[in-house]
Design a protein around this motif. Structure first.
Motif, PDB file in Angstrom:
ATOM      1  N   ASP A 263       0.585   0.845  12.465  1.00 28.87           N
ATOM      2  CA  ASP A 263       1.100  -0.005  11.458  1.00 28.87           C
ATOM      3  C   ASP A 263       0.575   0.378  10.045  1.00 28.87           C
ATOM      4  O   ASP A 263      -0.316   0.869   9.978  1.00 28.87           O
ATOM      5  CB  ASP A 263       1.030  -1.302  11.999  1.00 28.87           C
ATOM      6  N   GLU A 264       1.162  -0.194   9.201  1.00 31.06           N
ATOM      7  CA  GLU A 264       0.567  -0.196   7.781  1.00 31.06           C
ATOM      8  C   GLU A 264       0.077  -1.648   7.102  1.00 31.06           C
ATOM      9  O   GLU A 264       0.606  -2.546   7.725  1.00 31.06           O
ATOM     10  CB  GLU A 264       1.861   0.052   6.713  1.00 31.06           C
ATOM     11  N   GLY A 265      -0.462  -1.326   6.362  1.00 30.75           N
ATOM     12  CA  GLY A 265      -1.389  -2.803   5.748  1.00 30.75           C
ATOM     13  C   GLY A 265      -1.959  -2.598   4.307  1.00 30.75           C
ATOM     14  O   GLY A 265      -2.325  -1.210   4.457  1.00 30.75           O
ATOM     15  N   GLN A 266      -2.197  -3.236   3.455  1.00 33.67           N
ATOM     16  CA  GLN A 266      -2.755  -2.886   2.216  1.00 33.67           C
ATOM     17  C   GLN A 266      -3.876  -4.153   1.837  1.00 33.67           C
ATOM     18  O   GLN A 266      -3.612  -5.132   2.304  1.00 33.67           O
ATOM     19  CB  GLN A 266      -1.619  -2.897   0.849  1.00 33.67           C
ATOM     20  N   VAL A 267      -4.507  -3.708   1.164  1.00 32.53           N
ATOM     21  CA  VAL A 267      -5.773  -4.546   0.664  1.00 32.53           C
ATOM     22  C   VAL A 267      -5.758  -4.317  -1.000  1.00 32.53           C
ATOM     23  O   VAL A 267      -5.701  -3.420  -1.190  1.00 32.53           O
ATOM     24  CB  VAL A 267      -7.115  -4.269   1.310  1.00 32.53           C
ATOM     25  N   LEU A 268      -5.763  -5.602  -1.475  1.00 35.58           N
ATOM     26  CA  LEU A 268      -5.555  -5.701  -3.181  1.00 35.58           C
ATOM     27  C   LEU A 268      -6.889  -6.261  -3.396  1.00 35.58           C
ATOM     28  O   LEU A 268      -7.636  -7.251  -2.963  1.00 35.58           O
ATOM     29  CB  LEU A 268      -4.726  -6.484  -3.770  1.00 35.58           C
ATOM     30  N   LEU A 269      -7.426  -5.650  -4.273  1.00 31.80           N
ATOM     31  CA  LEU A 269      -8.698  -6.151  -5.119  1.00 31.80           C
ATOM     32  C   LEU A 269      -8.252  -6.498  -6.596  1.00 31.80           C
ATOM     33  O   LEU A 269      -8.059  -5.655  -7.350  1.00 31.80           O
ATOM     34  CB  LEU A 269     -10.018  -5.236  -5.192  1.00 31.80           C
ATOM     35  N   ILE A 270      -8.240  -7.824  -6.855  1.00 29.74           N
ATOM     36  CA  ILE A 270      -7.715  -8.061  -8.235  1.00 29.74           C
ATOM     37  C   ILE A 270      -8.938  -8.453  -8.977  1.00 29.74           C
ATOM     38  O   ILE A 270      -9.743  -9.468  -8.889  1.00 29.74           O
ATOM     39  CB  ILE A 270      -6.825  -9.480  -8.057  1.00 29.74           C
ATOM     40  N   THR A 271      -9.148  -7.828 -10.277  1.00 31.59           N
ATOM     41  CA  THR A 271     -10.125  -8.134 -11.003  1.00 31.59           C
ATOM     42  C   THR A 271      -9.632  -8.640 -12.389  1.00 31.59           C
ATOM     43  O   THR A 271      -8.789  -8.071 -13.182  1.00 31.59           O
ATOM     44  CB  THR A 271     -10.999  -7.073 -11.503  1.00 31.59           C
ATOM     45  N   LEU A 272     -10.152  -9.831 -12.933  1.00 32.69           N
ATOM     46  CA  LEU A 272      -9.821 -10.370 -14.213  1.00 32.69           C
ATOM     47  C   LEU A 272     -10.958 -10.352 -15.094  1.00 32.69           C
ATOM     48  O   LEU A 272     -12.281 -10.023 -14.666  1.00 32.69           O
ATOM     49  CB  LEU A 272      -9.645 -12.061 -14.074  1.00 32.69           C
TER      50      LEU A 272
ATOM     51  N   TYR B 197     -10.523 -11.859  -6.690  1.00 39.42           N
ATOM     52  CA  TYR B 197     -10.032 -12.198  -5.503  1.00 39.42           C
ATOM     53  C   TYR B 197      -9.651 -10.931  -4.720  1.00 39.42           C
ATOM     54  O   TYR B 197      -9.319  -9.722  -5.168  1.00 39.42           O
ATOM     55  CB  TYR B 197      -8.817 -13.004  -5.699  1.00 39.42           C
ATOM     56  N   ILE B 198      -9.746 -10.785  -3.384  1.00 35.60           N
ATOM     57  CA  ILE B 198      -9.474  -9.781  -2.500  1.00 35.60           C
ATOM     58  C   ILE B 198      -8.203 -10.242  -1.493  1.00 35.60           C
ATOM     59  O   ILE B 198      -8.264 -11.489  -1.061  1.00 35.60           O
ATOM     60  CB  ILE B 198     -10.689  -9.203  -1.669  1.00 35.60           C
ATOM     61  N   VAL B 199      -7.345  -9.338  -1.273  1.00 38.38           N
ATOM     62  CA  VAL B 199      -6.052  -9.954  -0.602  1.00 38.38           C
ATOM     63  C   VAL B 199      -5.610  -9.033   0.434  1.00 38.38           C
ATOM     64  O   VAL B 199      -5.725  -7.644   0.029  1.00 38.38           O
ATOM     65  CB  VAL B 199      -5.010 -10.116  -1.358  1.00 38.38           C
ATOM     66  N   LEU B 200      -5.555  -9.481   1.667  1.00 45.05           N
ATOM     67  CA  LEU B 200      -5.141  -8.462   2.680  1.00 45.05           C
ATOM     68  C   LEU B 200      -3.536  -8.842   3.168  1.00 45.05           C
ATOM     69  O   LEU B 200      -3.061 -10.014   3.279  1.00 45.05           O
ATOM     70  CB  LEU B 200      -6.132  -8.707   3.776  1.00 45.05           C
ATOM     71  N   LEU B 201      -2.751  -7.690   3.109  1.00 47.75           N
ATOM     72  CA  LEU B 201      -1.320  -7.872   3.100  1.00 47.75           C
ATOM     73  C   LEU B 201      -1.108  -6.966   4.511  1.00 47.75           C
ATOM     74  O   LEU B 201      -0.802  -6.103   4.578  1.00 47.75           O
ATOM     75  CB  LEU B 201      -0.256  -7.207   2.188  1.00 47.75           C
TER      76      LEU B 201
END
Length: 404
Positions: free
Chosen positions: A297-306, A350-354
């Motif tokens: 399966d696929e999944g993505q992780v985002l690292l959001i930096t302000l 913030y770090i996000v798991l999709l």
């Protein structure tokens, strides 16, 4: 005997009468009195007293102003406590009258906790507890603009924390977790950003099977250390937190209903993405990576930096990023799916798991987050957003991302 409290509040106690600092009605009188009391065994010349009391302030006639304050202090003690000649003067020097015995809380506190170090464990525990009970708060917090007061404030605060840690270590080794919990909660009321105290608190809660309280204490500690000290990497605290994650229930249950009652979320109106601490996020990520490897399966992780759009960083730009982080969390919760996972990674990230998300969809989600934060909210125009998108992988590189 005149008893003087300076820790957490300033009080004068003589016989049955108590005078609070506000009743003295003069900050300068209080400062002179405090200095005379602390150095009551010394003869203090006018120059030394004036330097201490007016510290860098231009005063037209400091010697004359000092004489006036001394005069008012003598009248104050005569009127309030019926004590004569509390301050002696001779040849331009001033000294507290040794006939008027004084007990200062800072001196008593120091004497007790220092002497406790030479006692056996049981006696040391009692003495440490007695000494810590004296410490109602920091030394003269209303006058920290004075260097000599700030120095003493720092010294006694440091002594308080080191004493609390020594007592905590003894209680921990003695497996006295109830007292350890009480101690840590008292210390946190005075200093709520001491990582080591939170470690002891978590230990006491875990050993007492108060796992929910341990989770709450950990989250509170992480937020405070981040907001107050800008500390986002807490190795000691995270190491203790690992024990919570590996915690097993001690009691055997007879029905699955009991298990459901324990593991289910209380809120019946569950909406938006799941928010958790970083340690929990790491475990969820690793589980998701294993599931993806198994099911292809696929999944993505985002690292959001302000970050601020301005080159020069100051309190205002820091405040703007902080406000944008608050807005970002709400946007993430509201705009992501119920199965997505969010965690604060640092003061500006913030770090996000999709889970079950392709790269194309991950890009769409990233663009939507930026649009919601910037284009739909003019207040955040001064903040830049960077989003790093990576696939969820069960690989060395992915493991390295979460080794902290």
């Amino acid at each position: 005997m005149l008893k003087v409290n300076t820790l957490g509040r300033f009080q004068l106690l003589y016989k049955d009468k108590v005078i609070e600092m506000k009743e003295i009605r003069s900050a300068m009188m209080t400062k002179v009195l405090l200095y005379l009391l602390i150095y009551r065994n010394e003869e203090l010349n006018s120059e030394r007293l004036c330097t201490a009391i007016w510290e860098g302030t231009d005063v037209t006639n400091p010697a004359g102003a000092l004489k006036n304050l001394i005069y008012r202090l003598r009248n104050f003690f005569r009127k309030e406590f019926e004590i004569e000649d509390v301050i002696l003067n001779s040849c331009g020097t001033y000294k507290w009258n040794p006939q008027v015995e004084v007990e200062l809380d800072i001196e008593r506190f120091k004497q007790i906790v220092v002497n406790a170090k030479d006692q056996d464990k049981d006696k040391a525990i009692l003495m440490y507890q007695e000494g810590l009970e004296i410490y109602k708060g920091d030394f003269m917090p209303a006058f920290l603009e004075m260097y000599w007061i700030l120095t003493l404030n720092t010294y006694y605060h440091s002594l308080y924390l080191s004493t609390a840690k020594e007592l905590a270590e003894i209680l921990s080794k003695n497996n006295n977790m109830t007292e350890l919990e009480k101690l840590c909660n008292k210390v946190i009321k005075i200093d709520n950003v001491e990582e080591e105290i939170y470690c002891y608190l978590l230990e006491s809660l875990i050993e007492q099977n108060k796992i929910s309280l341990a989770y709450e204490a950990y989250d509170k500690a992480k937020k405070l250390l981040l907001s107050e000290l800008k500390i986002d990497k807490t190795e000691k605290l995270d190491a203790v937190y690992e024990k919570i994650l590996s915690y097993n229930k001690n009691d055997i249950v007879n029905e699955m209903d009991e298990v459901y009652d324990d593991i289910n979320e209380i809120d019946e109106d569950i909406e938006g993405a799941f928010v958790c601490g970083y340690q929990v996020f790491k475990e969820i990520y690793r589980l998701n990576a294993r599931m993806n490897a198994r099911d292809d399966d696929e999944g993505q992780v985002l690292l959001i930096t302000l970050d601020s759009c301005y080159k020069t960083k100051n309190e205002m730009t820091e405040y703007q990023v902080k406000k944008a982080m608050v807005a970002l969390e709400k946007i993430l919760i509201d705009s992501l799916r119920i199965g997505d996972v969010i965690s604060k990674y640092s003061a500006s990230q913030y770090i996000v798991l999709l889970p079950s998300c392709s790269t194309e969809n991950g890009i769409m989600v990233s663009n939507r987050i930026i649009e919601n934060l910037l284009e739909k909210n003019d207040k955040n125009k001064s903040v830049s957003v960077q989003i790093d998108l990576e696939p969820v992988e069960l690989a060395t590189r992915a493991d390295n991302l979460f080794e902290g």
